[in-house]
Structure formats: C-alpha cells, structure tokens
Enzyme design. Structure first.
Site, PDB file in Angstrom:
ATOM      1  N   SER A 297      38.320  33.549  39.402  1.00  0.00           N
ATOM      2  CA  SER A 297      38.027  33.980  40.777  1.00  0.00           C
ATOM      3  C   SER A 297      39.180  33.553  41.664  1.00  0.00           C
ATOM      4  CB  SER A 297      36.745  33.304  41.274  1.00  0.00           C
ATOM      5  OG  SER A 297      36.993  31.942  41.573  1.00  0.00           O
ATOM      6  N   ASP A 298      39.231  34.063  42.877  1.00  0.00           N
ATOM      7  CA  ASP A 298      40.136  33.449  43.837  1.00  0.00           C
ATOM      8  C   ASP A 298      39.409  32.224  44.402  1.00  0.00           C
ATOM      9  OD1 ASP A 298      42.239  32.805  45.462  1.00  0.00           O
ATOM     10  OD2 ASP A 298      42.519  34.821  46.254  1.00  0.00           O
ATOM     11  N   TRP A 299      40.106  31.467  45.186  1.00  0.00           N
ATOM     12  CA  TRP A 299      39.623  30.181  45.705  1.00  0.00           C
ATOM     13  C   TRP A 299      38.253  30.363  46.386  1.00  0.00           C
ATOM     14  CZ3 TRP A 299      42.621  25.479  45.957  1.00  0.00           C
ATOM     15  CH2 TRP A 299      42.042  24.463  46.714  1.00  0.00           C
TER      16      TRP A 299
END
Ligand code: NOJ
Length: 748
Positions: free
Chosen positions: A279-281
């Site tokens: 995932s992104d952050w």
C-alpha cells in the site's frame, strides 16, 4: 544455408536451456515457499504482510522481529541497525525469514541525478538506466534492497507537485524510460548484492488528480485508463519489476488500495504480475477517510480481498486479519497468496542466503564515475527553449558575466524533491562551477539579489541592475526551491515564485543580453520572461552535478539536446493542455480572434466558433517534444516502405536528418502517428518511436523507424485492443508540432 541452420538450432537450444534453467529456478523458489507456508503460523504470515517505519531503535522492535511479526521496514538506513535487526530475524526468530529494507531512492541515493521529469527530458533510456544503477549501487551499500521507484504516473497537470517525480505526459515515453529505470535498479539479477527491487507506483491514476491537488479524486474512464495511465505500468511488469505500490487516490469511487479491478484483474490476471503489492503510506486506513470503509476492520478486509499484499505503516492487517479469516470474510487462500508473493521476492533478492549488508572496502558513494554519470544526465536533460541570435554558447568575446538570482548557488534546492539522503555539501552549484572553471578568463560578478525563490525583498534590485550594467552577458538563475514541488507541493499558480519576474524586468533595463537558466520541478508559466530574455535554458532540478553540467552547456563544452517530456502551458488556465488530445468537432484554426482584437460592442455572431481561449489562444507556450540545439537539423525526404498494410504487417518510415550547423550534437528524432477515423475517436498525434542521433556538422543519416500494425492498436468500446483498418498519418520530426508528414492505409 547449412551453417545458418546450425546457428539457428544452436541459438534455439541455448534459449531453451536458458528458459528451462530459469523455470527450474523459479519452481525451486515456489517449493521453498510451499515448505515455509506449511510451517508458518497465522501470525507469522500476517507479519510478512506488515511493513513498519523504523525509528532506528532496535530495542523497540526486538520482540516483534523475534516473533516474526515484521516483514519489512522502511526508512532504516544505518547498516549496523539493519544488520542487527536482520540478525534477530535470522537467528532468533523461529523460521528465519529475512526482513526487506526499503527506502525512497527516487533519483539517486547520495549522488543525486536530475529529478525524474528531467531524466525524461533526456529521452535516453541508457541515461535513465544508468541513473537507476548508480542509485542501486549506492543504496545497497547501506543495506537498502527495495526502492519505491519508479513513479510511472502519467500527468497532464503541472500544478501537481509530483509531476517532478514523473516521466511526463506521454505513455510511450514513460513506458520506455520507466522500463529502463526498472532495469537500472534491479540490475541483471535481483540476487546480486547491488540489486534493488524496484516498485512501480502509484498504481494507478494518481497523476490524474482533479485540479492537480495531491491525493485528490480521479474520474478516469476505463478507455483512458488503458490507453494513457496503464501502459507504463505494463511496460514495467514486462521489464520484470518486482513490486508495485497502490496509489492514494480513488478512481471512479474506489480507492486503488481496495481496487480489485486494478490489483487482481489487470495486474494479476491480465499481466501475470508475480511480484507483490504494497500500500502507500497508511492508504489502507485512509480508505475509511475516503468514505469507502466504515472502520479499520472493513478497510483491512477490502484491501486484502482486493489483492493488496503488504500494508505500509498502519497495523490494520495485524489487528484484523485474524478475525476476518475466522469469520470467513477473507480466505486463507488470499493470505497465503499474499505471503507467497512477498516471499517470492525475498527469495529472488537472495535475502535468505545473504541477509546481511557487507560494507564494501571502497565505497562507490559519490565516486568519480557516479558523479560523471550524474553530470551527463544533467547535461542531456537540459532543454534549450530560446536562443536569440545564437547568444549561447558564450564565446571568447564575452569578458565579463553577471550571475544573478537565488538559484545560482543553492546547493540544496538544485537537488530537487525526494532527496532524503543526498548531501548538499557534495552539490556542485552553477556559481561554483563557473567560478572554478572561468574565473581566470572572465570577470564574474555575483549578485544573488534574492535569498530564495519566494523572497519578496527587492532591496537588492539596484545591485542586480548595476551588476548587469558592468557585464557583457547576464546569467539569471531563477526558478523554484526544491520544497515547492514533490508530494503535497501543488501550486495554483505555476509562475516564477516571489518577485523573480520583476527582477527580470528590472535587469532588462540594463540593456544587456539575458540568459535565463530555470531550475524547477515542473513546467513554469514563463511566457513573459521568455520574451524578455534572449536565451532560456530549462535545467529542472538537475541534481548534485547540475552546476558543472550547466557551465558546460553555457560555454559550449556541451550542446543542449533535451526535449520537453511535457507540454508547457502559457497560463494555468490552459491546463490540462497536452499534445495527444482529441481533435473535437471544432478544432482551432490559424487565425484565432484573441481578446485584444475584439472591437467593443462586437456582436456574438461575429466571433469564431472553435475550441480555444480568447485570452490564451490554443497553443501552449512550448509543445511536447520541443527543444533547441546550438546546431540546426534539417529533416528531408520522408519515405514509407509501402502505403498499404495488411494486418498484421509492418511499415518502415525513414527520413534524412542532416546537421546543418556548426556543432556536433544529438537530435531526438520523434515518430508520431494519427489514426484519422476510429470506432472511438483517436488523438491528433501519438508518439510511437524516438531515437537520439548524434551527428557531426554537415553529417547526415537516414533515420529508420519500423511501425507494426499492432503499434497502431487502441482500446475500443468493448475494451479490446484492436488495430482498425483505415487511413493513418505519420510524421517524423523534432517535436510534436513540426515534422515531415506522410500517410498510409491499413487494409480491412
Ligand atoms: C508516500 C508517497 O506517496 C510514496 O510515493 C512513498 O514511496 C511513500 N510515502 C513512502 O515514503
């Protein structure tokens, strides 16, 4: 004939053996994963699916690592800490699964290359690949084996701060260069200690955020997604990219992090991607904020079911997957698949056999060869936008120069965005480079005038004008500080910040020739400044070696060859403006009536009814693909090998390119096509090929492109990629606007 046959058979068997070996290797890895999966507890599996942001304190993570609860860390760059964390995993955890350490190594680790957008302006896959290689060699020295790059988001909006990290507006250019960057990071074999797993991001559509505001919503019809947004990602998958990152944005109402169409259908089923998706952050948790999930548990469920293998920083997987599996809302098969994808990359990286970082005896960080490569990249990325009366390169008749502006000596700003590790003390600025090389030959007057790009203190303007009066030529280093582009650094106005524009007006009063050198992370609206200046060199944020590169370009030791990877608007109101647009039913013509020419009281019916702005016309400031040289190139004699093609078939398109000027130089020759009529309308031009060609003065070459009918295919309304019969235009030229034109037909 016989010899040929033997060679052919020989090649065939080498290929077959190569293929079987590769397959055997891969099968062995799958067996090892099978064995591990059988031994892993549920908690250990979820551990692999979890990535934490390291705070550098091993003690804080010791118990978690021992329990096998962390698959990856990001942002740990101390090799001793990395080795200690890894030691705990390898010696004290039950199954001895190594940790994967990640970092945003975007355009260099220590030796900083030009920002990715600038690298795209080189149109040179070899330069981009080398940039990735240098970054990987340096970052792996401290133990980083996974980078969150390349960013492959196509964007048509220079307000978006992350355009700096992109490879521009064109899917074909970004595909070629993105694949090159993947090859550079990953090397020949991921298991080499200097190889870094690449991560194509942000999957997908992030560059289409509404209004160019970061993290914003996107609405992208599937046909645009497939035609424009996805091709660079597909090219990266074909180049063997190890990982992918889901993007922050939602597309058509579904956040990418929970988007099974993207993560399962496209990535796995259609493209057969074998790596893993992170995932992104915190983007799993952000699905709640998006309004797509009611709570953390639902977010974990939707992400896992969509095919999101690893969660970055937030602990939703760790907290909720257990009960989700027990309740039958996430299947064990889904968990095992995710873990398998992650372990596969860890095996490919050779981490099970070589988990530790070995500090090399001689470091390559900031080595001569790395600095030289960064300098060459900066040279090839600079785009000459204007050069009245061949002001550049500066010749011997110039005895004194005034260097003016806040970016002439701004070691941190010229590095650009995403330079977490680049040390500004190693930056070579234009001022220092010019002083080092020319102070014995030239009188150099330095007057920064403004402290930084947004500075609005004009009290030194008179000093700048005085300096200009004393000089033969004025070099003005203007642009944006690095903090004004990159993630969350969007701008509603993309002009020169602060009072830099007024500074140009003031300095103009001195009556001396002005060279503008612009350092920026995006296209800026600099129409007025381009009119005032005699020459304009767009240097982007050029990295550690930007100074010597710019000095070489200004004084003619190097010749500009970069071409714009993105359209430059005249004004923000023109955005989105991009070369591969549709024609509309009312395309603009040559003689547009602009606002100043409308007489007062004009009647509605006297106006032209075509698609343009009264106050900005229809053209951009500079088109995609544009860039000048110190020499001139002549394009003649466009030839097509045939004018009618079957399907499948191919055609050769050639032209003569001649260097008609005085400098040996590179020209980036571009091939465009237009499908005149389609079952869905087609863009007015599409880039289909390019070549960087070096020619000596007066030398000429035949430039040859091969176009296959499959290169002409597009996604139709049934979401099938088809080449439709009909008439096509083809151009070979120096940019997206000019060129020699021919035409051919694809037969039914
Ligand atoms: C957020 C950014 O969007 C992404 O590009 C980056 O890789 C991660 N943060 C990790 O730093």
């Amino acid at each position: 004939m016989k010899a040929n046959l033997i060679i052919a058979i020989g090649t065939f068997s080498i290929l077959t053996i190569g293929c079987t070996r590769q397959q055997e290797k891969e099968a062995k890895i799958e067996e090892k994963i099978d064995a591990l999966l059988k031994q892993m507890t549920f908690e250990e599996k979820i551990g692999q699916m979890s990535q934490l942001n390291s705070n550098g304190n091993v003690a804080d993570y010791k118990e978690l690592i021992k329990a096998g609860k962390i698959g990856s860390f990001l942002n740990e760059i101390n090799p001793a800490t990395i080795n200690e964390m890894q030691r705990i995993a390898m010696e004290e955890s039950r199954l001895k699964i190594p940790i994967l350490f990640a970092r945003d190594v975007i355009h260099g680790f220590k030796t900083i290359f030009p920002i990715p957008l600038a690298q795209a302006a080189t149109w040179n896959p070899l330069i981009v690949e080398e940039g990735g290689r240098v970054a990987a060699v340096e970052a792996t020295e401290v133990g980083i084996r996974w980078t969150f790059a390349p960013m492959l988001d196509i964007t048509r909006d220079p307000r978006w701060g992350r355009i700096a990290e992109s490879l521009g507006e064109d899917p074909y250019l970004a595909s070629v260069l993105g694949a090159a960057m993947v090859r550079g990071f990953q090397g020949n074999d991921l298991a080499e200690p200097t190889s870094m797993a690449a991560c194509m991001k942000h999957f997908a559509g992030y560059g289409f955020v509404e209004g160019g505001r970061d993290y914003n919503t996107t609405m992208i019809p599937e046909v645009v997604l497939r035609e424009v947004v996805l091709p660079p990602f597909k090219a990266a998958v074909d180049a063997g990219v190890a990982t992918a990152m889901s993007s922050f944005n939602e597309i058509n109402g579904v956040p990418s992090t929970g988007n099974s169409f993207l993560l399962r259908k496209v990535l796995r089923e259609e493209w057969n991607f074998k790596g893993f998706v992170v995932s992104d952050w915190a983007s799993v948790a952000e699905m709640i904020v998006h309004g797509y999930c009611a709570d953390e548990k639902e977010a974990a469920m939707k992400a896992a079911n969509a095919g999101l293998d690893m969660e970055m920083v937030t602990p939703l997987y760790a907290k909720h997957l257990d009960s989700l599996v027990k309740e039958g809302k996430v299947s064990m098969k889904t968990i095992d698949e995710a873990v398998r994808n992650i372990l596969r990359i860890k095996f490919k990286l050779g981490l099970f056999d070589n988990p530790y970082v070995k500090i090399p005896q001689t470091s390559k960080i900031y080595s001569k060869s790395h600095l030289a490569a960064a300098k060459e990249a900066a040279i090839q990325s600079a785009v000459l936008l204007k050069n009245e009366k061949n002001l550049l390169p500066l010749g011997n008749q110039v005895k004194s120069i005034a260097i003016i502006g806040p970016l002439a000596d701004a070691p941190s700003d010229q590095l650009g965005t995403w330079t977490l590790d680049g040390d500004k003390n190693y930056t070579q600025t234009p001022l220092k480079a010019i002083q080092a090389e020319y102070s014995n030959k030239l009188n150099i007057i330095y007057e920064p005038t403004l402290g930084y790009s947004r500075d609005i203190d004009g009290s030194n303007f008179s000093k700048a004008v005085a300096a200009a009066r004393r000089a033969d030529v004025v070099l003005m280093f203007l642009g944006e500080e690095s903090i004004l582009s990159g993630e969350a650094r969007c701008r509603a106005e993309i002009n020169l910040p602060g009072i830099q524009s007024q500074l140009v007006e003031e300095v103009k009063k001195a009556g001396k020739p002005i060279v503008l050198i612009i350092m920026a992370g995006r296209p800026l609206t600099i129409e007025k400044e381009c009119i005032l200046a005699d020459a304009v060199l767009y240097a982007w944020h050029p990295g550690t070696m930007g100074g010597p590169a710019i000095a070489d370009l200004l004084f003619g030791k190097a010749v500009p060859s970069g071409k714009l990877p993105v359209t430059f608007p005249k004004t923000v109101g023109q955005i989105p403006i991009y070369y591969n647009h549709k024609n509309t039913g009312r395309p603009p013509h040559e003689n547009l009536q602009l606002i100043g020419s409308i007489p007062p009281g004009a009647k509605q019916l006297t106006m032209g009814y075509v698609s343009y702005y009264l106050d900005a016309g229809a053209d951009p400031l500079f088109p995609f693909g544009y860039g000048l040289s110190y020499t001139t190139f002549e394009y003649t004699n466009l030839q097509l090998s045939k004018t009618e093609l079957n399907n499948p078939d191919e055609i050769t398109v050639t032209c003569q390119l001649k260097n008609t000027g005085k400098y040996e130089a590179d020209e980036i020759v571009q091939l465009y096509v237009r499908d005149r009529v389609g079952s869905l309308t087609r863009p007015v031009k599409e880039l289909k090929g390019f070549q960087r060609i070096r020619l000596k003065p007066q030398e000429s070459k035949t430039v040859t492109f091969t176009l296959k009918t499959e290169d002409l295919a597009f996604w139709n309304a049934d979401m099938k990629k088809v080449t439709e019969p009909g008439d096509f235009d083809v151009w070979i030229g120096p940019n997206s606007k000019d060129g020699l034109k021919g035409s051919f037909k694809v037969l039914p």
